[in-house]
Design an enzyme around this catalytic site. Structure first.
Site, mmCIF file in Angstrom:
data_model
loop_
_atom_site.group_PDB
_atom_site.id
_atom_site.type_symbol
_atom_site.label_atom_id
_atom_site.label_comp_id
_atom_site.label_asym_id
_atom_site.label_seq_id
_atom_site.Cartn_x
_atom_site.Cartn_y
_atom_site.Cartn_z
ATOM 1 N N ASP A 194 -20.741 17.094 -35.539
ATOM 2 C CA ASP A 194 -20.558 16.183 -34.652
ATOM 3 C C ASP A 194 -19.248 15.916 -34.597
ATOM 4 O OD1 ASP A 194 -20.497 14.221 -36.698
ATOM 5 O OD2 ASP A 194 -22.426 14.637 -37.136
ATOM 6 N N ASP A 204 -13.482 22.618 -22.922
ATOM 7 C CA ASP A 204 -14.061 24.061 -22.619
ATOM 8 C C ASP A 204 -14.912 23.762 -21.297
ATOM 9 O OD1 ASP A 204 -14.954 26.646 -22.582
ATOM 10 O OD2 ASP A 204 -15.082 26.693 -24.483
ATOM 11 N N ASP A 248 -21.180 18.015 -40.215
ATOM 12 C CA ASP A 248 -22.308 17.234 -39.546
ATOM 13 C C ASP A 248 -22.280 15.813 -40.540
ATOM 14 O OD1 ASP A 248 -24.799 16.138 -39.196
ATOM 15 O OD2 ASP A 248 -25.855 17.085 -40.432
ATOM 16 N N HIS A 278 -15.831 32.300 -31.418
ATOM 17 C CA HIS A 278 -17.330 32.184 -31.615
ATOM 18 C C HIS A 278 -17.982 33.278 -31.078
ATOM 19 C CE1 HIS A 278 -16.341 30.869 -27.742
ATOM 20 N NE2 HIS A 278 -17.659 30.852 -27.428
HETATM 21 O O1 TEU Z 1 -18.376 34.455 -23.145
HETATM 22 C C1 TEU Z 1 -18.123 35.445 -22.416
HETATM 23 C C2 TEU Z 1 -18.369 36.807 -22.410
HETATM 24 O O2 TEU Z 1 -17.459 37.729 -22.245
HETATM 25 C C3 TEU Z 1 -19.524 36.878 -23.649
HETATM 26 O O3 TEU Z 1 -20.414 37.251 -22.789
HETATM 27 C C4 TEU Z 1 -18.980 38.134 -24.331
HETATM 28 O O4 TEU Z 1 -18.997 39.291 -23.716
HETATM 29 C C5 TEU Z 1 -19.958 38.142 -25.551
HETATM 30 O O5 TEU Z 1 -20.201 36.932 -26.098
HETATM 31 C C6 TEU Z 1 -19.317 39.102 -26.484
HETATM 32 O O6 TEU Z 1 -20.321 39.399 -27.310
HETATM 33 C C7 TEU Z 1 -18.185 33.252 -22.842
HETATM 34 C C8 TEU Z 1 -18.518 32.379 -23.796
HETATM 35 O O7 TEU Z 1 -17.405 32.306 -24.732
HETATM 36 C C9 TEU Z 1 -19.769 32.739 -24.589
HETATM 37 O O8 TEU Z 1 -20.054 31.799 -25.658
HETATM 38 C C10 TEU Z 1 -21.053 32.288 -23.606
HETATM 39 O O9 TEU Z 1 -22.097 32.811 -24.015
HETATM 40 C C11 TEU Z 1 -20.636 32.932 -22.193
HETATM 41 O O10 TEU Z 1 -19.451 32.892 -21.971
HETATM 42 C C12 TEU Z 1 -21.470 32.398 -21.235
HETATM 43 O O11 TEU Z 1 -21.055 31.209 -20.800
#
Ligand code: TEU
Length: 552
Positions: free
Chosen positions: A29, A98, A21, A327
């Protein structure tokens, strides 16, 4: 095997909110990324993948986009983005963004129009349906708990959302929707970006007859009902033809439900769809019968088998993605290593694993310094919508919440989202103000500044290993064979091509071990190890030791 830049690339994934940040709003950012480009470049990586930075109400931290062509002001807006892209290219790096095209935010213009009336031109951009017996059209559950259907008063119908109710699913059946998405791709490619990671792309084609299908077991649903719908390959092929094939870019599709059977269909180059996919076979390895929040200890032999099977499945067609964290999951060293007494050794071992397998390697921010899971004292410290919803569901079903907090500690997506640990100063050098998510209290023991000049640090091991991979293309394109597949703590494999042969041995355990598998150690020379002390015998390994040997 055709050689291309993206096969040889090492990708560094950034979760922008948590990176750096500079504006003092507690949120990372793009100026922060610019400030830290030297760090990224110093690793020797080739590509940066940025999690979503578009305008978003942040119900799911940017995975709910309200304007695909607008960069969020939280991250610095377009001015910062243009600068970032330019600087990334000046440094000889590439940028992957993304694309979240399974759903939008409910605050996207398409949706605010769509919900106005059944006759609205945007109505069919989404999936609307009448209720049944006074409830939703069927009993499908969302990934984040609760029904996949949300009732909307204005038109008295329900809309479909696989994720939160603020993430309505797009209707890919509608050619106008596909056209809009292709137009978005083109917009960013024309701006000069180098590729897309495609969020839950496995879910965009809705299953035949899905509206009338009831199910009983949620765990089966993702694979059996939601993913790999009948038109998925038609859509991806169309996307490739209309846009992707016109640019020198890379694509990686993400998706639950992508398995060994259907995975190759996404990436077989002759089918002209995507370059790579992220499958979750190893990432869901510890899900118990109740899913991610009902974990079981992971089975090491299965872990190895997954890498073996995927390498085999893709070796003649398509290309793999090698990753151990992102993530959405806990920190790789906390899951697959030992983040207590062997944090350093096991972080390095996992780095060596990533960087000696066949496929494009993805490194998640913070793993290069061995960042670990966090254990916040209270659920109130957690931000992630998946975690918060899982908590509510556990509470409603009368679970022991003290126990559930320990489950949250090991499973929450926030484990991977704590602010990047730059130094031992206030807020780990991430921000001068209160960060949006609490810093992991261990930051004074694990941060970039501390490791910068220490030749034995995790950080310098990453630099060294990435350079090593770059200098030996055998690790990128060469053949792969796992040895002693049934061993319960050794992961050993050969990598070879016409000119070189290597043997890589990892000890995934807290005890020393001698593993020879009837090989003659005199025929090997030690090239690399993650520990500074090395026994004479090449096949003796200390806890969490990796040895990379060359065949003489
Ligand atoms: O994640 C897809 C997905 O499969 C997740 O829901 C996964 O099963 C879960 O996070 C595991 O704990 C993608 C993105 O990477 C995630 O950050 C998003 O929340 C999700 O799609 C919806 O866009």
């Amino acid at each position: 095997m055709k050689k291309t830049w993206w096969k040889e690339s090492v990708v560094y994934q950034i979760y922008p909110r948590s990176f750096k940040d500079t504006t003092g709003n507690g949120i990372g950012d793009m100026y922060g990324i610019i400030e830290k480009l030297d760090h990224i470049k110093s690793l020797g990586v080739d590509v940066i993948w940025l999690c979503p930075i578009y305008e978003s109400p942040n119900d799911d931290n940017g995975y709910d986009i309200s304007n695909y062509k607008k960069i969020s002001d939280d991250f610095g807006g377009h001015k910062a983005f243009d600068q970032l892209l330019k600087k990334i290219h000046q440094k000889g790096l590439k940028l992957v963004m993304d694309l979240v095209a399974n759903h939008t935010s409910d605050e996207h213009y398409w949706f605010t129009e769509s919900k106005k009336s059944k006759a609205n031109p945007y109505r069919d951009y989404y999936i609307w349906k009448d209720g049944k017996n006074g409830g939703p059209p069927n009993n499908w559950e969302s990934f984040f708990n609760g029904s996949t259907w949300q009732y909307d008063e204005t038109t008295q119908q329900y809309y479909l959302h696989y994720f939160t109710k603020k993430q309505p699913d797009l209707n890919w059946e509608n050619p106008k929707v596909r056209k809009e998405i292709f137009d978005i791709l083109e917009y960013w490619f024309e701006k000069g970006i180098d590729g897309f990671r495609m969020d839950v792309i496995s879910l965009i084609s809705k299953p035949d007859g899905y509206l009338d299908t009831e199910f009983e077991k949620f765990q089966d649903t993702i694979i059996n009902y939601y993913a790999n719908g009948p038109k998925i390959h038609e859509y991806l092929n169309e996307m490739n033809r209309e846009v992707l094939s016109k640019y020198d870019i890379m694509t990686v599709g993400e998706g639950p439900g992508i398995d060994l059977k259907n995975g190759p269909l996404y990436v077989d180059s002759s089918r002209e769809e995507l370059n790579m996919v992220f499958h979750f076979d190893h990432m869901f390895i510890d899900c118990g019968s109740g899913g991610k929040y009902d974990p079981v200890p992971f089975d090491f032999k299965t872990f190895k088998a997954i890498f073996n099977e995927w390498d085999e499945a893709l070796k003649n067609k398509g290309w793999g993605s090698i990753f151990l964290g992102n993530h959405d999951f806990s920190r790789m060293v906390s899951r697959f290593g030992n983040d207590k007494e062997y944090r350093v050794a096991s972080s390095k071992l996992l780095a060596a694993l990533l960087l000696t397998l066949r496929g494009t390697v993805y490194i998640y921010q913070g793993d290069e310094i061995g960042m670990t899971n966090v254990a916040y004292e209270s659920i109130d410290d957690y931000n992630d919508v998946e975690t918060v919803n899982a908590w509510k569901a556990a509470e409603n079903s009368g679970q022991d919440m003290d126990h559930f907090l320990t489950v949250v500690h090991s499973q929450s997506r926030d484990n991977a989202r704590t602010p990047m640990q730059w130094n031992s100063e206030l807020n780990s050098g991430f921000s001068k103000e209160k960060p949006w998510l609490k810093v992991n209290p261990n930051y004074k023991n694990a941060n970039v500044a501390l490791q910068e000049n220490d030749p034995h640090s995790i950080l310098n091991f990453y630099r060294d290993m990435i350079a090593f991979r770059k200098a030996n293309q055998t690790f990128v394109y060469g053949e792969y064979e796992c040895l002693d597949v049934k061993h319960s703590s050794i992961y050993a494999y050969k990598r070879w091509d016409d000119t070189n042969e290597f043997l890589v041995i990892h000890n995934f355990g807290d005890t020393p071990i001698t593993w020879s598998n009837n090989l003659n150690q005199n025929q090997y020379q030690l090239l690399k190890s993650n520990l500074s002390e090395n026994r004479q015998n090449h096949f003796e390994l200390a806890p969490w030791q990796t040895k990379i040997l060359e065949v003489l």
